[in-house]
Design an enzyme around this catalytic site. Sequence first.
Site, PDB file in Angstrom:
ATOM      1  N   ASP A   7       0.885  -1.148   0.000  1.00 21.73           N
ATOM      2  CA  ASP A   7       0.000   0.000   0.000  1.00 21.73           C
ATOM      3  C   ASP A   7       0.931   1.209   0.000  1.00 21.73           C
ATOM      4  OD1 ASP A   7      -2.568   1.454   0.472  1.00 21.73           O
ATOM      5  OD2 ASP A   7      -1.509   2.025   2.297  1.00 21.73           O
ATOM      6  N   ASP A   9       0.388   4.864   0.049  1.00 28.41           N
ATOM      7  CA  ASP A   9       0.189   5.999   0.941  1.00 28.41           C
ATOM      8  C   ASP A   9       0.090   5.539   2.387  1.00 28.41           C
ATOM      9  OD1 ASP A   9      -0.184   8.566   1.746  1.00 28.41           O
ATOM     10  OD2 ASP A   9      -2.228   8.753   1.026  1.00 28.41           O
TER      11      ASP A   9
END
Length: 211
Positions: A7, A9
């Site tokens: 992931d 961010d």
Amino acid sequence: MNAIIFDLDGVLCHTDEYHYMAWKAIADELHIPFNREVNNQLRGVSRMESLKLILRNSPVCYSEQEKFLLAEKKNNIYRELLQNITSKDLADGAWAVLEKLHAVHIPMLSDLQVEYTAVEKLGIGKFFDAIVDGNQISHSKPDPEVFLLAAEKLHQKPSDCLVVEDAEAGVKAALNGGFLVAGIGPAKDCPNVNYPLLSLSELLAIEGHPA
């Protein structure tokens, strides 16, 4: 593990402040109370779902078309703010970890929650074999669709992939899809996380890593 799905961010970079500023601008325009506590509820949640959470505090009912336009406006504000992103926004140790994994040919994919231009500005695009854009999926986390598509792009079974997440919704999505999960930040304390991480560098010490 045969591959790693990041992931982006909150794990490899930090654009939380840009998201907060963009949502705050929308909430202020609509005269809806919005603070960092509310913003924390949006972590790992899609744009439309985030908007729905914000609008719960509004006495006004908005049509689906109005919601769409508000979400687009938020995204445009966010994209403008992202022009300020640089390699300084990378998480501690992110560059070294990506460089090491890339050197030993671990396939990597980024679950993209920010614009591609941000990846370019961060200078990390060269490390990824593929990227999943939020526009390529129909269901947001905790639905596992984004990670299942990621595994497909990497030609791997979910059980052979490690997902690195910082949000509870992302952890649930990975577990729902049959992936191994490494949790960092708030996600390290989520139930059933396979590898709680205090830092990204601990990825290199996970059993089964060939480095």
